[in-house]
Structure formats: C-alpha cells, structure tokens
Motif scaffolding. Structure first.
Motif, PDB file in Angstrom:
ATOM      1  N   ASP A 156       0.823  -1.205   0.000  1.00 52.12           N
ATOM      2  CA  ASP A 156       0.000   0.000   0.000  1.00 52.12           C
ATOM      3  C   ASP A 156       0.862   1.263   0.000  1.00 52.12           C
ATOM      4  OD1 ASP A 156      -2.479  -1.171  -0.146  1.00 52.12           O
ATOM      5  OD2 ASP A 156      -2.708  -1.360   2.017  1.00 52.12           O
ATOM      6  N   GLY A 236      -7.074   0.041   3.319  1.00 52.17           N
ATOM      7  CA  GLY A 236      -6.611  -0.551   2.071  1.00 52.17           C
ATOM      8  C   GLY A 236      -7.347   0.061   0.893  1.00 52.17           C
ATOM      9  N   ARG A 305      -6.308  -2.921  10.638  1.00 54.01           N
ATOM     10  CA  ARG A 305      -7.039  -3.340   9.442  1.00 54.01           C
ATOM     11  C   ARG A 305      -7.993  -4.496   9.690  1.00 54.01           C
ATOM     12  NH1 ARG A 305      -4.188  -4.059   3.655  1.00 54.01           N
ATOM     13  NH2 ARG A 305      -4.011  -1.819   4.058  1.00 54.01           N
TER      14      ARG A 305
END
Length: 326
Positions: A156, A236, A305
C-alpha cells in the motif's frame, strides 16, 4: 514492444542516461542516488507485471523500488505526470485502476466534471523521497519502521507513493500525496519522528474537491471515508480520506465519480456527530447506500485493518438520520 510502450521508453530516456540492455531489462542512471558510473544504476524490467501493473523498477545501489512503470514515471516527474504523459497513459489499459477519467481535463489544471472548481497541481516538498523496505537513508528507514509499526503494508505504501523528507522544513514527516488521475493536487505530512509539536503539516493549496485515495478507489465496490491518509491506508484499497473531519460540496462531488455502490463513513471516535452529518449529506447527494461506522474509541489506524474490516461487516449502521436530528 508496442508503439505506446516505445513512446514511454523514449520519455524515460529523455530524463535518464541509458546504460545497457539485457533480455527484458533496460538499465539507466538512477535519479534517486549518487551511484558511480561503474554501477548499472536503475533497472527497468518491462516484462514483469500482472496485466494491470506493468513493469518493475529497482536500484540495488540506493534500494529504490517501484511496482509499476506509472509509479516510477510519477516519481521521476516530481510527484505528478506531465500533460503529454498523462494523456498517453490515460489511453492505456496498463493501470485502469489508477489512471481514471475522474476529470475531463488533462491540462495544467484538473477540473471536476460539472463544476467550476479548478484544482491546480502542486509540487511535493523539497527533499521528498519515496520510502521503501530497501532504503539505505537512515531517516527513510525510521519513517518506514514507524509506518510498518502502525500496520501499513509495503504494497500500500508503494501503491500510494508514500514518502518522507530527511531534512528541511518537513524533516521527520511522512508525506502522503493526493492524486486525481495521476496528477498531484495536494499532500499532507504526518510527523513520525523528531521534536516538532505539529502532528500534521499540509501544502498551502485549496482542498475543494480533494480527497486522498480517489485514484486507487476508482473500482472499489465499497468506499470507506475516514479522516487521515494513514486511516485510509489502514483500510486498504477503497479507503478515502478527507484530511480532516470536514466534507464540502466538491468533496461529495468527487465521491460521486466513483463506482462504489456502498459508502461507509468512519471518522474518529471523537467525531460521532460529524459522522452522522456527513453520512446524511452523502446519501442525500449521491443517492447510494450509505452506512455509519461509529467508533467507541480511537481512530481506524489504532483499531487496525483486520478489526476495522470486521467492524465494518458487523457494526455498520446502514441508512441515515433525518435532517432534524442533525
């Protein structure tokens, strides 16, 4: 090699000194390090890639890496693609998830469709450089370790072009570039080390219509709107940041250009009332399925996440409250 690829190659050779060619790889002087002339410099492999992300770039001298030719071109052009290159790549299928028709203009200024709002390009701060696992610069390594420690992934950080400044006014800050159709329109710095009391530093530029992560969220089925770029990266692909807790008309208009069928508003725990207001506003203006994910404490990045995705799947409140309750 097709004509378009040949044109891209010629643009690279106009900026970098060609060294040698081996099999599917071309070698150039590296623009990011001071490698001596005996070094092969930076290596571009034109054959690597999965169909969407064509080309891999690496310099073994300074550790620079780029997961695609487009990212590399953006870096050597100072954070944004020039007009001729933007036009060339916008007709390419290489990175259809990154180079999107979010704006009808590819000139010096990007204008959102149906709006008089003009978003000028900006420049990355002096001394900016991308951070990556192989960086040999001590300050870049500090920034890398900090962001990895906050749960961000190398993939990322590379995709979003995260960098830092090792000296100057923004020394100690991780820099998050904001792109629309590959054009740099804003950036925000977040302090990751050093003695500064200022947590965030932004470029002096208009935020009308500017959101972080818009290019990368172009094809996401669900978009999650958060406050900070680091929160968007925590989610994300599909994470979009306001760079604050305020959402203006042009930001909503920018969101409307995305294909997402569902939008989740997830601001920090201390911004519950603003979460409610933005959810109502987005639903009213976009007419899409809009949900609110109310955090009990912290922010998306602190939650992490895995837990954030789990909460989004189980705790999102779909629908919106009436204007009177706002």
């Amino acid at each position: 090699m097709n004509n378009r690829l040949e044109r891209v190659k010629s643009l690279i050779e106009a900026k970098l000194e060609f060294r040698s060619h081996t099999d599917h790889e071309d070698n150039y002087t590296c623009p990011f390090c001071t490698a001596d002339e005996s070094s092969d410099g930076i290596h571009i492999n034109w054959e690597k890639g999965d169909g969407e992300l064509v080309g891999k770039v690496i310099c073994h001298q300074c550790g620079y890496k780029a997961g695609s030719i487009v990212w590399f071109l953006r870096d050597i052009c100072g954070g944004h693609l020039p007009e001729d290159l933007s036009r060339l790549l916008s007709r390419s299928v290489w990175e259809s998830d990154i180079v999107k028709e979010l704006t009808p203009s590819l000139g010096p200024e990007a204008t959102l469709k149906g709006s008089a709002t003009v978003i000028p390009e900006v420049q990355l701060p002096k001394h900016f450089r991308r951070i990556h696992a192989g960086s040999k610069d001590p300050l870049s390594r500090l920034a890398w370790r900090y962001l990895i420690g906050r749960g961000l992934t190398p993939e990322d950080m590379e995709r979003f072009g995260v960098g830092c400044c090792g000296k100057g006014k923004y020394s100690g800050y991780a820099i998050f570039p904001f792109h629309i159709e590959g054009r740099l329109v804003y950036w925000q710095g977040r302090r990751v080390f050093g003695a500064s009391d200022q947590k965030a530093m932004n470029v002096s530029a208009s935020r009308q219509g500017v959101l972080y992560g818009i290019d990368e969220a172009a094809d996401a089925s669900t978009v999650v709107v958060v406050e900070a770029p680091i929160d968007a990266l925590t989610w994300g692909r599909g994470g979009v940041a306001l760079a604050g807790s305020f959402c203006n008309d042009r930001m909503v208009e920018t969101l409307s250009r995305l294909k997402a069928k569902r939008v989740i508003i997830c601001l920090d725990a201390d911004a519950t009332a603003k979460t409610q207001k933005i959810a109502y506003r987005v639903h009213k203006d976009l007419g899409r399925k809009v949900g609110r994910l109310i955090l009990k404490q912290g922010d998306p990045n602190k939650i992490g996440r895995e837990k954030l995705h789990r909460l989004a799947a189980t705790k999102t409140i779909w629908g919106y409250e009436s204007r009177q309750s706002m």
